[in-house]
Design an enzyme around this catalytic site. Structure first.
Site, PDB file in Angstrom:
ATOM      1  N   GLU A  84      -6.550  -3.139  -7.435  1.00  0.00           N
ATOM      2  CA  GLU A  84      -7.537  -3.741  -8.323  1.00  0.00           C
ATOM      3  C   GLU A  84      -7.313  -3.420  -9.797  1.00  0.00           C
ATOM      4  OE1 GLU A  84     -11.260  -2.514  -6.647  1.00  0.00           O
ATOM      5  OE2 GLU A  84     -11.276  -4.156  -5.198  1.00  0.00           O
ATOM      6  N   GLU A 115      -0.236  10.118  10.023  1.00  0.00           N
ATOM      7  CA  GLU A 115      -0.851  11.081   9.104  1.00  0.00           C
ATOM      8  C   GLU A 115      -0.282  12.485   9.272  1.00  0.00           C
ATOM      9  OE1 GLU A 115      -4.825  13.003  10.870  1.00  0.00           O
ATOM     10  OE2 GLU A 115      -5.085  10.949  10.183  1.00  0.00           O
TER      11      GLU A 115
END
Length: 305
Positions: A84, A115
């Site tokens: 963004e 992870e």
């Protein structure tokens, strides 16, 4: 993370032990009301966020990148913040890379074991060739995610500014990073589901952090997003409104200026306020390091153009 280690985000909430028996309206009210604690947690961390903003802005002003890193929900929120920055502030995509455990496909599908892959975390970071002007911002709700920790550990010897953000005080990620932001949101309504208020707190904190950094880097004039990148019809209209608001020009004048400078709002404002051609306005802004307020404050240049 040691399975015997009890952390706040994994603790079962004592307030909602009969959650599965709630009526629908009570379920919804419970989930919504619990979110208020996310904002409180971020407010409590505001001093740490401000410290991270100032330190980051100094590095980024020297040409550095804002590198996000994380896994699962935390990593996806990092990707979202990075993506963004381009349409909102014209922060080029190459200056906001995001490392997501499991790669780009993990944005849509869970990648088992990603992870925990410390080695891949280091490989992913090193592929970016980080240096001392870069900011590495790792996010993990637990604060014990190996991928996020490994990224910070690899970045520190390279001179990068390292920031760790987690929802558990005293966690390894916070202890490893140079600057730490703790969002102590406590137990979740659904035990361990950190996509709830822990994730909400992370989103608020990331919004606040990156927006404040961009203000420091002169991407905002007053409270107007004058460095947006117009990439669709909505943003073209927004660019026109912003130019009119900041310059006092009418619609036709603002549109003419925007067309002449490739719809760069800051350049158009300088053109209109200082009566300059597009090239002159761009050069003047560059001389002021993109600081629109400084550019508009130099009245002598308006007369001696």
């Amino acid at each position: 993370m040691n399975p015997s280690l009890q952390v706040n985000t994994e603790t079962a909430s004592s307030a909602h032990t009969a959650l599965d028996q709630y009526a629908t309206h009570e379920l919804v009210e419970t989930f919504v009301s619990d979110q208020q604690y996310a904002a409180i947690a971020v407010m409590n961390a505001s001093s740490a966020i401000a410290q991270a903003v100032d330190a980051s802005a100094q590095r980024l002003a020297r040409g550095g990148r804002l590198i996000y890193a994380g896994a699962g929900t935390s990593g996806r929120l990092g990707v979202l913040d990075a993506v963004e920055l381009f349409p909102t502030f014209s922060w080029t995509r190459d200056r906001a890379p995001a490392l997501l455990a499991g790669g780009s496909s993990a944005m849509f599908l869970a990648v088992e074991g990603a992870e925990d892959n410390r080695e891949q975390a280091v490989v992913d970071l090193m592929a970016l060739e980080p240096n001392e002007t870069d900011v590495v911002f790792a996010i993990a709700a637990s604060g014990y995610t190996p991928f996020a920790i490994a990224v910070i550990e690899a970045a520190k010897p390279l001179g990068c500014l390292t920031i760790g953000m987690a929802n558990n005080p005293g966690s390894t990620l916070l202890q490893t990073a140079e600057l730490s932001i703790v969002l102590d949101t406590g137990p979740e309504v659904i035990s361990g589901s950190t996509r709830l208020k822990a994730g909400t707190a992370q989103k608020i904190a990331l919004n606040s952090f990156s927006s404040a950094v961009m203000v420091k880097l002169h991407k905002v004039y007053g409270n107007l997003m004058v460095d947006l990148r117009a990439t669709n019809a909505k943003l073209y209209r927004r660019a026109l409104r912003l130019t009119m608001m900041a310059s006092g020009a009418n619609e036709s004048q603002a549109e003419e200026a925007l067309l002449a400078c490739g719809y760069r709002v800051k350049v158009a404002i300088v053109m209109l306020k200082c009566q300059l051609a597009a090239g002159q306005a761009e050069a003047w802004l560059d001389a002021k390091a993109g600081d629109l307020r400084a550019a508009l404050g130099e009245g002598f240049f308006r007369e001696g153009k």
